[in-house]
Design a protein around this motif. Structure first.
Motif, mmCIF file in Angstrom:
data_model
loop_
_atom_site.group_PDB
_atom_site.id
_atom_site.type_symbol
_atom_site.label_atom_id
_atom_site.label_comp_id
_atom_site.label_asym_id
_atom_site.label_seq_id
_atom_site.Cartn_x
_atom_site.Cartn_y
_atom_site.Cartn_z
ATOM 1 N N GLY A 59 4.276 13.948 -12.678
ATOM 2 C CA GLY A 59 4.747 13.841 -14.048
ATOM 3 C C GLY A 59 5.933 12.938 -14.263
ATOM 4 O O GLY A 59 6.614 13.045 -15.291
ATOM 5 N N PHE A 60 6.250 12.062 -13.305
ATOM 6 C CA PHE A 60 7.391 11.177 -13.426
ATOM 7 C C PHE A 60 6.936 9.763 -13.786
ATOM 8 O O PHE A 60 5.851 9.330 -13.400
ATOM 9 N N THR A 61 7.776 9.081 -14.518
ATOM 10 C CA THR A 61 7.581 7.658 -14.795
ATOM 11 C C THR A 61 8.588 6.880 -13.968
ATOM 12 O O THR A 61 9.801 7.084 -14.077
ATOM 13 N N VAL A 62 8.095 5.977 -13.151
ATOM 14 C CA VAL A 62 8.942 5.301 -12.170
ATOM 15 C C VAL A 62 9.067 3.824 -12.558
ATOM 16 O O VAL A 62 8.072 3.161 -12.901
ATOM 17 N N THR A 63 10.287 3.328 -12.522
ATOM 18 C CA THR A 63 10.545 1.907 -12.707
ATOM 19 C C THR A 63 11.157 1.359 -11.412
ATOM 20 O O THR A 63 12.177 1.863 -10.941
ATOM 21 N N LEU A 64 10.539 0.370 -10.843
ATOM 22 C CA LEU A 64 10.968 -0.165 -9.573
ATOM 23 C C LEU A 64 11.856 -1.390 -9.783
ATOM 24 O O LEU A 64 11.552 -2.284 -10.587
ATOM 25 N N ARG A 88 0.836 -1.213 0.000
ATOM 26 C CA ARG A 88 0.000 0.000 0.000
ATOM 27 C C ARG A 88 0.863 1.253 0.000
ATOM 28 O O ARG A 88 0.566 2.218 -0.705
ATOM 29 N N ARG A 89 1.937 1.239 0.769
ATOM 30 C CA ARG A 89 2.840 2.396 0.794
ATOM 31 C C ARG A 89 3.478 2.592 -0.571
ATOM 32 O O ARG A 89 3.647 3.721 -1.033
ATOM 33 N N LYS A 90 3.853 1.490 -1.230
ATOM 34 C CA LYS A 90 4.459 1.592 -2.549
ATOM 35 C C LYS A 90 3.492 2.211 -3.553
ATOM 36 O O LYS A 90 3.868 3.088 -4.346
ATOM 37 N N ARG A 91 2.230 1.777 -3.512
ATOM 38 C CA ARG A 91 1.234 2.338 -4.433
ATOM 39 C C ARG A 91 1.026 3.825 -4.178
ATOM 40 O O ARG A 91 0.876 4.614 -5.125
ATOM 41 N N ASN A 92 1.018 4.213 -2.914
ATOM 42 C CA ASN A 92 0.818 5.634 -2.603
ATOM 43 C C ASN A 92 1.963 6.486 -3.132
ATOM 44 O O ASN A 92 1.746 7.556 -3.717
ATOM 45 N N HIS A 93 3.191 6.022 -2.949
ATOM 46 C CA HIS A 93 4.343 6.791 -3.436
ATOM 47 C C HIS A 93 4.360 6.846 -4.962
ATOM 48 O O HIS A 93 4.672 7.893 -5.558
ATOM 49 N N LEU A 94 4.015 5.731 -5.610
ATOM 50 C CA LEU A 94 3.963 5.738 -7.070
ATOM 51 C C LEU A 94 2.907 6.704 -7.575
ATOM 52 O O LEU A 94 3.124 7.439 -8.549
#
Length: 368
Positions: free
Chosen positions: A359-364, A346-352
């Motif tokens: 406006g950022f595209t994030v790759t984990l 849930r924390r990961k989804r919130n930060h994403l």
């Protein structure tokens, strides 16, 4: 058993010769001093009970039977020692309110003379401010001379002070200002005398005050007021929820046919207790503690007013446990209490979601 009748709602114009409602306190105190166990009962508790007769004599017999069968409950009336302390703390609160009103009149008077000292000095009643006001009363009008009364950090604002003192301060303003400052000083002396008397009255409760002072946002002065309003005997409140409900720090639910009605207010409780709990909750919201984080989380989502009520209720719960269990100790859960218990996904989804909104595209990539 005494009935605590609410003031009736009068429709139309109230008659000037109508007698005022009687006060319950003299009769209560007389019977209490005589050794009787006296109950103060709200008439609302028996309003809807069936079988109530119409005559006063039969009504008294019926009320006695209702009390004998434990169909009513007594209202909270603290013991005499707590009532004495309550009178002192409430009068101190009223004096502080009167002093604040007098200080506001001083600021309004200065603004009437086009002097905006409060725009430069955070406290116009500090040492520097009082020296400047005394010089104004004595007849000094030169802004440069008045600005030189500044001390310490305020001396860095001499140019702003000179501009703030550029106005039209007359003898009329000087006379009113002298009267207002004399009133402020008199109230300060009265508050000091009250503090000394309150200190003597709370001497037996020093341990309880010290324990309550460990709670974030509560200082010894606030602890005195809280003890004066709710007492030390928590057996009157079976649970912490009962205390919060009595203080009207519990949410009211008004719902019909699946629709919530009203404004969701908690109702009108003890105004002195509500005021001090609001101040303590606001102070706790500035700390790096569990209560501070709780205040900030709720304020972001629901607003500051609801956050004050929520944190005030949390304070009452902690107070109830500390007073009901003398050997208990306060332990702060920490400001990271919520973060440590939120699911990692849930924390990961919130930060994403927050980064994508920027406006950022994030790759984990997992850390090896």
């Amino acid at each position: 058993m005494l009935g605590n009748r609410a003031r009736p709602v009068l429709r139309g114009r109230r008659r000037s010769n109508a007698p005022p409602l009687p006060d319950w306190r003299p009769a209560f105190y007389i019977l209490e001093a005589a050794g009787f166990e006296v109950w103060l009962v709200n008439a609302r508790d028996v309003k809807h009970l069936p079988g109530r007769p119409k005559t006063d004599r039969l009504d008294a017999v019926w009320l006695a039977k209702v009390a004998e069968r434990q169909m009513i409950r007594p209202s909270f009336v603290p013991p005499r020692e707590i009532r004495i302390l309550r009178d002192l703390t409430r009068y101190r609160t009223d004096l502080v309110t009167a002093r604040t009103s007098e200080k506001q009149r001083v600021e309004k008077l200065l603004e009437d003379a086009q002097i905006k000292l409060s725009a430069v000095a955070s406290d116009i009643f500090g040492r520097s401010g009082r020296d400047m006001l005394a010089a104004l009363i004595a007849g000094e009008r030169d802004p440069k001379v008045l600005a030189q009364y500044a001390r310490q950090r305020l001396r860095a604002k001499l140019a702003e002070l000179e501009e703030a003192f550029t106005g039209h301060f007359s003898a009329h303003h000087a006379f009113l200002l002298s009267q207002m400052l004399a009133r402020v000083d008199a109230i300060d002396a009265d508050i000091a005398a009250l503090d000394a008397r309150i200190g003597a009255e709370v001497a037996p409760y020093a341990e309880a005050i010290a324990r309550l002072s460990e709670i974030p946002g509560i200082n010894p002065v606030s602890a005195r007021v809280i003890i004066a309003e709710i007492g030390l005997d928590m057996s009157r409140f079976p649970t912490a929820a009962h205390l919060a409900s009595w203080a009207k720090f519990a949410p009211g639910v008004k719902e019909s046919a699946g629709k919530k009605k009203g404004r969701g207010s908690t109702g009108h409780g003890n105004p002195y207790l509500a005021r001090i709990l609001g101040n303590c909750a606001s102070a706790a919201g500035k700390t790096d503690t569990f209560l501070g984080e709780r205040y900030r989380r709720i304020a972001r989502r629901r607003g500051k007013k609801k956050a004050l009520i929520a944190v005030g209720r949390s304070l009452l719960v902690v107070i109830w446990y500390l007073l009901s269990t003398p050997d208990s100790e306060f332990h702060d859960l920490g400001s990271d209490f919520y973060d440590a218990r939120i699911d990692p996904e849930r924390r990961k989804r919130n930060h994403l979601r927050q980064l994508e909104a920027l406006g950022f595209t994030v790759t984990l990539e997992p850390v090896g």
